[in-house]
Design a protein around this motif. Structure first.
Motif, PDB file in Angstrom:
ATOM      1  N   HIS A 550      65.293  75.984   6.396  1.00 12.11           N
ATOM      2  CA  HIS A 550      65.618  75.655   7.789  1.00 12.11           C
ATOM      3  C   HIS A 550      64.694  76.379   8.759  1.00 12.11           C
ATOM      4  O   HIS A 550      64.202  75.787   9.740  1.00 12.11           O
ATOM      5  N   ARG A 551      64.411  77.652   8.491  1.00 13.02           N
ATOM      6  CA  ARG A 551      63.519  78.410   9.361  1.00 13.02           C
ATOM      7  C   ARG A 551      62.094  77.869   9.302  1.00 13.02           C
ATOM      8  O   ARG A 551      61.403  77.792  10.328  1.00 13.02           O
ATOM      9  N   LEU A 552      61.627  77.529   8.104  1.00 15.48           N
ATOM     10  CA  LEU A 552      60.266  77.007   7.985  1.00 15.48           C
ATOM     11  C   LEU A 552      60.098  75.693   8.734  1.00 15.48           C
ATOM     12  O   LEU A 552      59.054  75.451   9.358  1.00 15.48           O
ATOM     13  N   ARG A 553      61.105  74.842   8.690  1.00 17.52           N
ATOM     14  CA  ARG A 553      61.000  73.578   9.421  1.00 17.52           C
ATOM     15  C   ARG A 553      60.921  73.810  10.931  1.00 17.52           C
ATOM     16  O   ARG A 553      60.147  73.150  11.635  1.00 17.52           O
ATOM     17  N   LYS A 554      61.721  74.745  11.430  1.00 17.64           N
ATOM     18  CA  LYS A 554      61.661  75.043  12.864  1.00 17.64           C
ATOM     19  C   LYS A 554      60.297  75.624  13.248  1.00 17.64           C
ATOM     20  O   LYS A 554      59.723  75.280  14.293  1.00 17.64           O
ATOM     21  N   LEU A 555      59.748  76.506  12.383  1.00 15.44           N
ATOM     22  CA  LEU A 555      58.450  77.107  12.679  1.00 15.44           C
ATOM     23  C   LEU A 555      57.323  76.077  12.618  1.00 15.44           C
ATOM     24  O   LEU A 555      56.418  76.068  13.472  1.00 15.44           O
ATOM     25  N   PHE A 556      57.362  75.200  11.607  1.00  6.73           N
ATOM     26  CA  PHE A 556      56.327  74.160  11.527  1.00  6.73           C
ATOM     27  C   PHE A 556      56.422  73.200  12.708  1.00  6.73           C
ATOM     28  O   PHE A 556      55.390  72.741  13.236  1.00  6.73           O
ATOM     29  N   ASP A 557      57.643  72.864  13.142  1.00 10.18           N
ATOM     30  CA  ASP A 557      57.791  71.992  14.313  1.00 10.18           C
ATOM     31  C   ASP A 557      57.218  72.640  15.567  1.00 10.18           C
ATOM     32  O   ASP A 557      56.558  71.970  16.383  1.00 10.18           O
ATOM     33  N   ALA A 558      57.453  73.959  15.699  1.00  7.59           N
ATOM     34  CA  ALA A 558      56.905  74.662  16.867  1.00  7.59           C
ATOM     35  C   ALA A 558      55.383  74.711  16.816  1.00  7.59           C
ATOM     36  O   ALA A 558      54.701  74.538  17.842  1.00  7.59           O
ATOM     37  N   TRP A 559      54.831  74.931  15.632  1.00  2.35           N
ATOM     38  CA  TRP A 559      53.371  74.980  15.486  1.00  2.35           C
ATOM     39  C   TRP A 559      52.754  73.607  15.785  1.00  2.35           C
ATOM     40  O   TRP A 559      51.747  73.490  16.478  1.00  2.35           O
ATOM     41  N   CYS A 560      53.360  72.552  15.249  1.00  5.51           N
ATOM     42  CA  CYS A 560      52.831  71.215  15.480  1.00  5.51           C
ATOM     43  C   CYS A 560      52.989  70.799  16.947  1.00  5.51           C
ATOM     44  O   CYS A 560      52.184  70.009  17.469  1.00  5.51           O
ATOM     45  N   GLU A 561      54.010  71.301  17.612  1.00  2.00           N
ATOM     46  CA  GLU A 561      54.184  70.979  19.024  1.00  2.00           C
ATOM     47  C   GLU A 561      53.111  71.624  19.889  1.00  2.00           C
ATOM     48  O   GLU A 561      52.658  71.044  20.883  1.00  2.00           O
ATOM     49  N   VAL A 562      52.664  72.831  19.469  1.00  2.00           N
ATOM     50  CA  VAL A 562      51.645  73.534  20.258  1.00  2.00           C
ATOM     51  C   VAL A 562      50.255  73.004  19.946  1.00  2.00           C
ATOM     52  O   VAL A 562      49.474  72.675  20.845  1.00  2.00           O
ATOM     53  N   GLU A 563      49.901  72.931  18.668  1.00  2.00           N
ATOM     54  CA  GLU A 563      48.537  72.549  18.261  1.00  2.00           C
ATOM     55  C   GLU A 563      48.500  71.250  17.483  1.00  2.00           C
ATOM     56  O   GLU A 563      47.566  71.003  16.710  1.00  2.00           O
TER      57      GLU A 563
END
Length: 617
Positions: A550-563
């Protein structure tokens, strides 16, 4: 699907008719129960079934069971015949067996899910089904042999609940062969052997029987013989099922009969053979050298043997050894010979360990009596003074005062101890105090650098604890609106073990602190890409449980949203992660999402095809 559901519900029709005939439930309630069961069974036959579907079904069946039992108690006993009572008992038993049947289905569907086994065991213990709980523990251990918590539950169940020492000892030794570096398992094995010995001593004292003077037995089995015996034992037990012993046999009712001295001697010999340990630091002729204990069973030879084994593995862990010493000192009916042996062991090998020394002193005088005599007070003061001489730090002085307060020592004696401390040559204490002042003035970078070059384990551990305290004060518990990113990233690398292995914290504690830190940074600055990458790196090193996924999905979503419009690596890493965890459906969704957001679509398609080829190859 409909035929399977109807076949599974055929057994409940007769049960509902009996309850309806005896006016326990109405016709409308019976139809409502059947309708609800049919919908819940259909959910279980879906492809994307999760343990939550089983838990929802089990919760409903358990509520129905409680309702039926409550209504059966309210029935008028005069109108109910003996035949009807028999039918009601059978119908209630069928309802109990239905709940067990659902638990069995859930455990077979999700054999690697610990929550299913935990709820299954909890229900067995609530319904006093000891035999079924024993079988469930055996099945769970066969599926999850590396789960430390499950072994602890099995040992406690056999020793504390069923009072079956033989089965508890077998499970403990089997657990230590599987997880030999687990401190909790070693402490539990130490606890059950100590409690078993104290229980036997209390039983003899209560019956007025003398303590037998057994001959001193020494362990002389070689390391090769032990390995041969372990391989034979492991061949006898199959990999798919680990049976737990049944306490219904006559030989296991240890509370109802007095064990023979010869049998206890055989038990000790068996424990000594299983616990013989060769010294790892020597090879060749020294490989057959094993631990030798010169006290009898009734004097605590088994407990002392386990303690010396633990001392070989964790000789530098002061807190863990102090907990074992405190356990022996606070347990009633502990043999005095065992206490003397532990005391001599501490003075010979662990003299500079403050926690072991203080636990020994506190437990020694607490076990004697509630109120200390004048002779005991003087002896206590002498031992505390000796501790201060050996370990001259301010923390030890404060803890010695806490020991005197816990033992309710008179203020006059406490004041005399403080006067002695004031007249003591304080050079070492002052040097240590000035050293702490100089360390506090240094930066975190220099502290970590000096920590990496320290070779002494005890000094390295003390410096490590000091660095963690500094991190708590400056980074974790800081009340500022912003967090120093440099210190935060440095602390994450330090806690993640990239600068050296940590001894004062385990992996779970380090992970929780790291999560707390980067959650706070991302809450204050959600666009911090460097912290997001470090957080993903930390989470990928952990086991892919539900929380980390669950944490990895939130982090990947945040990364993809920025870059996500520029960086192709973020999408490829996200796709690789989802391919391992979820499946091709989620990968396809991410692929088309990346195609919508990325500017350079041709390069992404080329690198995606190469990634697919590598993963398939």
């Amino acid at each position: 699907m409909a035929q399977v559901v109807e076949r599974l519900l055929e057994t409940t029709v007769e049960q509902l008719r009996i309850f309806q005939k005896l006016k326990v439930i109405t016709e409308h309630e019976a139809k409502q129960i059947s309708r609800k069961r049919r919908s819940l069974e259909r959910n279980l036959l879906q492809r994307e079934t999760t343990p939550k579907h089983y838990f929802r079904y089990l919760q409903y069946e358990h509520n129905v069971q409680l309702l039926l039992k409550r209504r059966v108690k309210k029935l008028d006993r005069k109108d109910v015949t003996s035949i009807d009572k028999t039918r009601l008992r059978r119908a209630l038993f069928q309802q109990d067996s239905r709940v067990m049947f659902l638990f069995n289905r859930a455990s077979r569907k999700f054999p690697m899910d610990w929550t299913v086994w935990k709820n299954y065991l909890k229900y067995c213990l609530q319904t006093n089904s000891s035999r079924l709980a024993s079988r469930v523990l055996g099945r769970a251990l066969a599926r999850l042999p590396n789960l430390e918590e499950l072994w602890l539950i099995a040992i406690s169940f056999e020793f504390d609940h069923r009072k079956n020492m033989r089965a508890a000892r077998v499970i403990a030794q089997r657990a230590l062969r599987q997880l030999e570096n687990s401190q909790l398992l070693w402490k539990e094995y130490f606890r059950i052997e100590l409690y078993y010995l104290c229980r036997q001593l209390f039983q003899r004292q209560y019956l007025g029987l003398p303590i037998p003077e057994r001959e001193k037995v020494e362990n002389s089995q070689s390391f090769t013989e032990l390995n041969h015996r372990d391989t034979v034992c492991s061949q006898e037990v199959s990999d798919d099922h680990i049976p737990l012993q049944d306490s219904d046999m006559e030989e296991d009712n240890e509370d109802n009969q007095l064990l023979l001295d010869e049998e206890l001697d055989l038990v000790y010999r068996d424990i000594s053979q299983h616990s013989s340990i060769s010294h790892d630091s020597t090879k060749g002729s020294d490989q057959n050298q094993t631990i030798s204990i010169s006290v009898s069973f009734w004097e605590g030879c088994t407990v002392l043997l386990i303690l010396k084994h633990i001392l070989q593995k964790w000789e530098t862990d002061d807190h863990f050894l102090a907990s074992l010493v405190q356990l022996v000192m606070e347990t009633p009916f502990s043999p005095q010979v065992l206490k003397n042996e532990i005391r001599s062991l501490i003075f010979s090998k662990l003299r500079t360990y403050e926690n072991c020394r203080l636990a020994l002193v506190k437990g020694w005088f607490q076990s004697d009596s509630n109120s200390l005599s004048s002779f005991q007070c003087n002896e206590l003061l002498d031992q505390l003074k000796e501790i201060v001489r050996d370990i001259p730090t301010r923390d030890v002085l404060n803890r010695c005062c806490e020991v005197m307060d816990s033992l309710s020592m008179k203020e006059e004696l406490k004041q005399s101890f403080l006067n002695w401390v004031s007249k003591l040559d304080r050079s070492l204490i002052e040097d240590s105090h000035t050293l702490i002042k100089t360390i506090q003035s240094e930066s975190l970078d220099s502290l970590i650098t000096t920590w990496q070059h320290i070779k002494d384990e005890k000094e390295r551990k003390n410096m490590e604890c000091f660095i963690i305290d500094r991190l708590e004060q400056e980074v974790f518990d800081s009340k500022d609106a912003n967090v120093d990113n440099k210190k935060a990233l440095l602390s994450i690398q330090f806690l993640n073990g990239e600068m050296g292995t940590l001894a004062s914290l385990n992996n779970l504690e380090c992970l929780e602190r790291i999560r707390k830190l980067y959650d706070r940074i991302l809450h204050l600055c959600p666009m911090n890409v460097s912290v997001i990458r470090i957080a993903i790196h930390v989470e990928e090193r952990q086991n892919h449980d539900k929380q980390s996924i669950h944490r990895l999905r939130k982090l990947f979503d945040a990364w993809c949203e920025v870059e996500g419009s520029v960086c192709i690596d973020c999408w490829l890493q996200y796709i690789t992660f989802e391919r391992k965890c979820s499946g091709p459906h989620r990968v396809t969704q991410l692929y088309w999402k990346a195609m919508k957001m990325l500017q350079n679509k041709a390069e992404f398609m080329e690198r995606f095809s190469l990634l697919q080829h590598q993963l398939q190859g």
